[in-house]
Design a protein around this motif. Structure first.
Motif, PDB file in Angstrom:
ATOM      1  N   LYS A   1      28.124   2.375 -33.089  1.00 17.55           N
ATOM      2  CA  LYS A   1      27.146   1.685 -32.233  1.00 17.55           C
ATOM      3  C   LYS A   1      26.410   0.589 -32.999  1.00 17.55           C
ATOM      4  CE  LYS A   1      26.173   5.998 -29.713  1.00 17.55           C
ATOM      5  NZ  LYS A   1      27.304   6.705 -30.346  1.00 17.55           N
ATOM      6  N   ASP A   2      25.857  -0.374 -32.259  1.00 19.76           N
ATOM      7  CA  ASP A   2      25.043  -1.422 -32.889  1.00 19.76           C
ATOM      8  C   ASP A   2      23.947  -0.789 -33.738  1.00 19.76           C
ATOM      9  OD1 ASP A   2      26.562  -3.221 -31.498  1.00 19.76           O
ATOM     10  OD2 ASP A   2      24.905  -4.101 -30.360  1.00 19.76           O
TER      11      ASP A   2
ATOM     12  N   ASN B   1      33.448   6.343 -21.718  1.00 24.66           N
ATOM     13  CA  ASN B   1      32.217   6.839 -22.362  1.00 24.66           C
ATOM     14  C   ASN B   1      31.626   8.043 -21.635  1.00 24.66           C
ATOM     15  OD1 ASN B   1      32.330   5.062 -24.477  1.00 24.66           O
ATOM     16  ND2 ASN B   1      31.044   3.513 -23.496  1.00 24.66           N
TER      17      ASN B   1
ATOM     18  N   THR C   1      31.897   0.579 -27.697  1.00 30.23           N
ATOM     19  CA  THR C   1      31.150  -0.632 -27.352  1.00 30.23           C
ATOM     20  C   THR C   1      32.083  -1.831 -27.508  1.00 30.23           C
ATOM     21  OG1 THR C   1      29.214   0.363 -28.423  1.00 30.23           O
ATOM     22  CG2 THR C   1      29.093  -1.993 -27.933  1.00 30.23           C
TER      23      THR C   1
END
Ligand SMILES: C[S@@+](CC[C@H](N)C(=O)[O-])C[C@H]1O[C@@H](n2cnc3c(N)ncnc32)[C@H](O)[C@@H]1O
Length: 266
Positions: free
Chosen positions: A163-164, A207, A217
């Motif tokens: 994830k970011d 997801n 993502t």
């Protein structure tokens, strides 16, 4: 030598390696993976051609690196063995090539024997680890790879699972920091800005069925280019899969929503 653990018999979450295996036409998955793969592919019909084009890109990139003199590869996010795994492609070009595979999915570990069948002049190893554990990966890889010599770092269709908020750019930079000048990064990543509505819907479906640590993502061209910060990006740049140095018989397909690139560390 590793132990070869068996995966959980009836998982409730879809897992990236097994969903990818469905799309590649393999048999190593469970019902929950098959359902996620089929529903996602229905929402985004480019998924199956994309995963095939992704494997073809992996092969072209490894051949390119081997031709450029690279003899060591660190392949993180290996996947369940399929046709033309990194060591098979590399050792066809350079029999002495050494490859360390890394994946965090026990099902890949359970198939690791296939990845450890190196040619007699080369060497392979398998490390069960999460890409977020950079130091553990590098320490384990150092058993097989000489970090004073260039390495081909393969992050092929894996960074979307970070994830970011976990900063996949920093993870990539920390991996590259340990590699010698002349090393390469080989990267592919689902696109957020090619056939965007279909990609968003297929990711939503996947997801919903995946564990939180394995949710995916998609990222834009600029976000993917940032993985190559400080490196020299080889021509033709960050492009869709079939645009990266295609073979003469390959047909370009710009509807396939994955970015890819090969970049060199000076
Ligand atoms: C889509 S498959 C790609 C396989 C192969 N690299 C290819 O391109 O054909 C992604 C692989 O990355 C692995 N993976 C996902 N998240 C990971 C993580 N955080 N650490 C290590 N492996 C991970 C999955 O288990 C899966 O095998």
């Amino acid at each position: 030598m590793n132990d070869f653990a068996q995966p959980t018999p009836h998982p409730t979450n879809a897992h990236p390696a097994r969903v990818y295996n469905v799309w590649l036409g393999g048999k190593d998955h469970y019902q929950v993976d098959q359902e996620a793969a089929e529903l996602a592919a229905r929402a985004n019909p480019t998924i199956v051609p994309s995963v095939r084009a992704n494997r073809a890109f992996l092969g072209r990139a490894v051949r390119h690196l081997a031709a450029a003199g690279i003899r060591q590869f660190l392949d993180i996010g290996t996947g369940i063995p399929a046709a033309d795994n990194t060591h098979e492609v590399a050792q066809r070009a350079a029999p002495e090539a050494r490859v360390v595979y890394v994946d965090n999915d026990p099902i890949v570990l359970s198939h690791a024997r296939a990845l450890l069948v190196s040619g007699p002049d080369g060497q392979t190893d398998y490390v069960q680890a999460d890409a977020r554990d950079v130091d553990a990966i590098l320490d384990a890889a150092a058993r097989t790879l000489d970090f004073d010599q260039p390495v081909g770092l393969m992050l092929v269709a894996i960074l979307q699972y970070i994830k970011d908020s976990e900063d996949p750019w920093d993870i990539t930079r920390r991996l590259l920091d340990r590699l010698a000048p002349g090393s390469y990064l080989v990267l592919s990543h689902p696109a957020a800005d090619v056939t965007a509505p279909e990609v968003a819907e297929s990711m939503r479906i996947y997801n919903e069925r995946a564990a939180s640590h394995a949710s995916a993502t998609p990222r834009t061209h600029d976000e993917v280019e940032r993985f190559c910060e400080g490196l020299e990006i080889l021509e033709p740049g960050v492009v869709t899969l079939t645009r990266w140095r295609p073979e003469p018989a390959d047909t370009p397909d710009d509807t396939l929503p994955m970015w890819c690139a090969v970049a060199r560390k000076d």
